[in-house]
Design a protein around this motif. Sequence first.
Motif, short mmCIF file in Angstrom:
data_model
loop_
_atom_site.label_atom_id
_atom_site.label_comp_id
_atom_site.label_asym_id
_atom_site.label_seq_id
_atom_site.Cartn_x
_atom_site.Cartn_y
_atom_site.Cartn_z
N LYS A 279 -6.94 -2.54 -2.56
CA LYS A 279 -7.91 -3.58 -2.21
C LYS A 279 -8.51 -4.29 -3.44
O LYS A 279 -8.54 -5.53 -3.48
N PRO A 280 -9.01 -3.53 -4.45
CA PRO A 280 -9.62 -4.25 -5.58
C PRO A 280 -8.63 -5.19 -6.29
O PRO A 280 -9.04 -6.27 -6.75
N LEU A 281 -7.35 -4.82 -6.33
CA LEU A 281 -6.37 -5.71 -6.98
C LEU A 281 -6.15 -6.96 -6.13
O LEU A 281 -6.09 -8.08 -6.66
N GLY B 106 10.86 -9.79 -8.38
CA GLY B 106 10.04 -9.82 -9.59
C GLY B 106 9.28 -8.53 -9.79
O GLY B 106 9.87 -7.47 -9.94
N MET B 107 7.95 -8.66 -9.74
CA MET B 107 7.05 -7.51 -9.99
C MET B 107 6.55 -6.97 -8.65
O MET B 107 6.32 -7.76 -7.72
N CYS B 108 6.37 -5.68 -8.55
CA CYS B 108 5.83 -5.10 -7.31
C CYS B 108 4.84 -3.99 -7.65
O CYS B 108 5.17 -3.09 -8.43
N PHE B 109 3.65 -4.07 -7.08
CA PHE B 109 2.67 -2.98 -7.19
C PHE B 109 2.65 -2.25 -5.85
O PHE B 109 2.52 -2.91 -4.81
N ALA B 110 2.76 -0.93 -5.85
CA ALA B 110 2.54 -0.14 -4.62
C ALA B 110 1.46 0.88 -4.98
O ALA B 110 1.70 1.77 -5.81
N LEU B 111 0.28 0.73 -4.38
CA LEU B 111 -0.89 1.46 -4.89
C LEU B 111 -1.66 2.19 -3.80
O LEU B 111 -1.66 1.78 -2.64
N GLY B 112 -2.37 3.24 -4.22
CA GLY B 112 -3.28 3.96 -3.34
C GLY B 112 -3.72 5.24 -4.03
O GLY B 112 -3.05 5.70 -4.98
N GLU C 185 -10.54 -7.42 -19.79
CA GLU C 185 -9.75 -7.67 -18.58
C GLU C 185 -8.78 -6.53 -18.31
O GLU C 185 -8.55 -6.13 -17.17
N SER C 186 -8.19 -5.99 -19.38
CA SER C 186 -7.25 -4.88 -19.21
C SER C 186 -7.96 -3.65 -18.64
O SER C 186 -7.43 -2.97 -17.76
N ALA C 187 -9.17 -3.41 -19.16
CA ALA C 187 -9.93 -2.25 -18.67
C ALA C 187 -10.32 -2.46 -17.21
O ALA C 187 -10.27 -1.52 -16.39
N GLU C 188 -10.66 -3.70 -16.84
CA GLU C 188 -11.01 -3.99 -15.44
C GLU C 188 -9.76 -3.87 -14.56
O GLU C 188 -9.82 -3.37 -13.44
N GLY C 189 -8.60 -4.32 -15.09
CA GLY C 189 -7.33 -4.17 -14.36
C GLY C 189 -7.03 -2.71 -14.10
O GLY C 189 -6.60 -2.33 -13.00
N LEU C 190 -7.27 -1.88 -15.10
CA LEU C 190 -7.04 -0.43 -14.93
C LEU C 190 -7.89 0.10 -13.78
O LEU C 190 -7.39 0.80 -12.89
N GLU C 191 -9.18 -0.26 -13.78
CA GLU C 191 -10.06 0.26 -12.72
C GLU C 191 -9.62 -0.25 -11.35
O GLU C 191 -9.69 0.49 -10.36
N ALA C 192 -9.17 -1.51 -11.29
CA ALA C 192 -8.75 -2.07 -9.99
C ALA C 192 -7.49 -1.37 -9.48
O ALA C 192 -7.39 -1.02 -8.30
N ILE C 193 -6.54 -1.12 -10.37
CA ILE C 193 -5.26 -0.54 -9.96
C ILE C 193 -5.40 0.93 -9.57
O ILE C 193 -4.77 1.40 -8.63
N ASP D 45 0.85 -1.19 0.00
CA ASP D 45 0.00 0.00 0.00
C ASP D 45 0.89 1.24 0.00
O ASP D 45 2.12 1.14 -0.10
N LYS D 46 0.28 2.41 0.10
CA LYS D 46 1.05 3.65 -0.02
C LYS D 46 2.00 3.86 1.15
O LYS D 46 2.92 4.68 1.07
N HIS D 47 1.78 3.09 2.23
CA HIS D 47 2.69 3.18 3.37
C HIS D 47 3.80 2.13 3.29
O HIS D 47 4.51 1.89 4.26
N ALA D 48 3.90 1.48 2.13
CA ALA D 48 4.90 0.44 1.86
C ALA D 48 4.69 -0.80 2.73
O ALA D 48 5.62 -1.56 2.97
N ARG D 49 3.43 -0.99 3.20
CA ARG D 49 3.12 -2.22 3.95
C ARG D 49 2.90 -3.35 2.96
O ARG D 49 2.14 -3.17 1.99
N LEU D 50 3.53 -4.47 3.22
CA LEU D 50 3.42 -5.63 2.33
C LEU D 50 2.09 -6.34 2.59
O LEU D 50 1.86 -6.87 3.68
N LEU D 51 1.19 -6.37 1.58
CA LEU D 51 -0.13 -6.96 1.76
C LEU D 51 -0.28 -8.30 1.08
O LEU D 51 -1.19 -9.07 1.38
#
Length: 384
Positions: free
Chosen positions: A371-373, A203-209, A356-364, A85-91
Motif C-alpha cells: 500500500k505505501p508504495l 519491465g520491472m515488477c514489485f511483489a510485496l507484503g 528519498e531512498s530511505a523513504e522508498g525502503l520504508e514504503a517497500i 501483493d503477496k497473493h500475486a494480485r495485480l494492483l
Amino acid sequence: MTTTTHHPIAIIGGGLGGLTLARVLHVHGVGATVFDLEASANARTQGGMLDIHEESGQIALREARLYEEFLAEVHPGGQAMRVLDKHARLLREDRDDGTGGRPEIDRGTLRDLLVSSLPEGTIRWNAKAVSCRALDDGRHEVTLAGGEVFTTDLLVGADGAWSRVRPLVSASTPAYTGISFVELDLFDAEKRHPGSAELIGGGMCFALGDEKGFLAHRETDGSLHIYVALRADETWLGSLDFTNRGTGGAKAELLRHFDGWAPALRDLIAEADGPLVPRHIHALPIGHRWSRIPGTTLLGDAAHLMSPFAGEGANLALIDGADLGRCLVEHPGDPEAALTAYEAILFPRSEVAAQESAEGLEAIFDASAPKPLLDMFAQFDDAS
Ligand SMILES: Cc1cc2nc3c(=O)[nH]c(=O)nc-3n(C[C@H](O)[C@H](O)[C@H](O)COP(=O)(O)OP(=O)(O)OC[C@H]3O[C@@H](n4cnc5c(N)ncnc54)[C@H](O)[C@@H]3O)c2cc1C
C-alpha cells in the motif's frame, strides 16, 4: 627501488561515475587516468537493468556526447511496471508506450559504452588502490596493490561503497540498512519459465507484503533477474548455504520466509537457475558531506552510498561524474574553485536522493506493503 610516477588527474574506480568523469574531461581535451581493481573491462558480469533518469543520468550522457549511442541500446518495453501483493494480485500496471522519461539499459552495456569511448590507455586495469595519503605540497600519493606508487594533483575517489579515498575527507563508513537481498536469475524465461515471465511482465515488477518481497526485472537477454529482499539481522545471510545453486539450503530457507505467498511467487525462488548471490544493503548517513580538502574529492557511491529503493545511485554517479568534469573544465588552472563548485551541487542533490531512498525502503518493507508504495506512485501521478 620503487619509482614514483605522476598523474595530473587520477580517478580511482572505473564504475559508471569514474568513467563518465574521464569521458567528459576527454571530450574537452583534458586527460585523466582511471585505476580499477578489476583485471579487465569484462572481468565481472555487470548484471541488472538501470533506468536512466531524464533529470540526471540522461543529462550526463549528453554531456559525455554518448546520448544517441545510449538511446540505441535502450530496452524497448523496459519502462513497464507492475505492483503485486503477496497473493500475486495485480494492483498497478504501467505500460511502456515509449514516452516515459526513464528508459532502461543493461548496466554492462552502459559501462561498455563508456569504456569504449575513452582513448586506449586511459584505464589501468588490475590497479587496486590500497592506500592514499596527502603530501605536504597539496598533492596526494596513492599506493597500488603490488607496490606501485604514484602522485597526483587531483585525486578523485570514484571507488564505490568501500572507497579507499573516502577516509581522506570523511570518517563516515556505510552502515547496514537492515535489508538483505538474495539475487537470482531465471534464464530464457519465455521458454523455460513461461508462468514467471507472464507474471513479471516486460519491465520491472514489485511483489510485496509482510516487510519483504520480490523486486524483479525482465532483462534484455530474456532472463528474469530477481532480488528476493527482506528485513533481516546482518548475520542472517551468512547462515545460509549457497552451495550447489542454493539447493544445499538457501532456497529452502528463503521459501520458508515466503510461506503463505502465492505459488507463482514462490516459484521464482524454487525454479531459479544459476548461483544465488547474497547481498547486504548498506548506506552512508543521509546528508553525508565533508569540509573542502585541497586536491581531492569523491563522487558516486563513494560520496553518498544509499539503498537502491529510489533507483538513484547509478544516475547520481553519472551526473556527479559529468558535473565534476564540467566544473574542472570551467575553472582551468583553479582546481579548488572547481571542487568547491562541484561539491556545492553534489551535497544538496545527494541529500535529497538519500532521503528519498530511505523513504522508498520504508514504503517497500512496510508491514502493510504494497500500500505505501502504491500511495507513493499515486502521489507522483498527481504531481505530473
Ligand atoms: C542490488 C542493487 C541494485 C541497484 N539498482 C539500481 C538501479 O536500479 N538504479 C540505479 O540508479 N542505481 C542502482 N543501484 C546503485 C548503483 O549500482 C550504484 O549507485 C552505482 O553503481 C554507483 O556507481 P559508482 O561508479 O559510484 O560505483 P561502482 O559502480 O561501485 O564502481 C566503483 C568501481 O571502483 C572499483 N574499485 C573499488 N575499489 C577500488 C580500489 N580500491 N582501487 C581501484 N578500483 C576500485 C570497482 O572495481 C568498480 O569498478 C543498485 C545497487 C544495488 C546494490
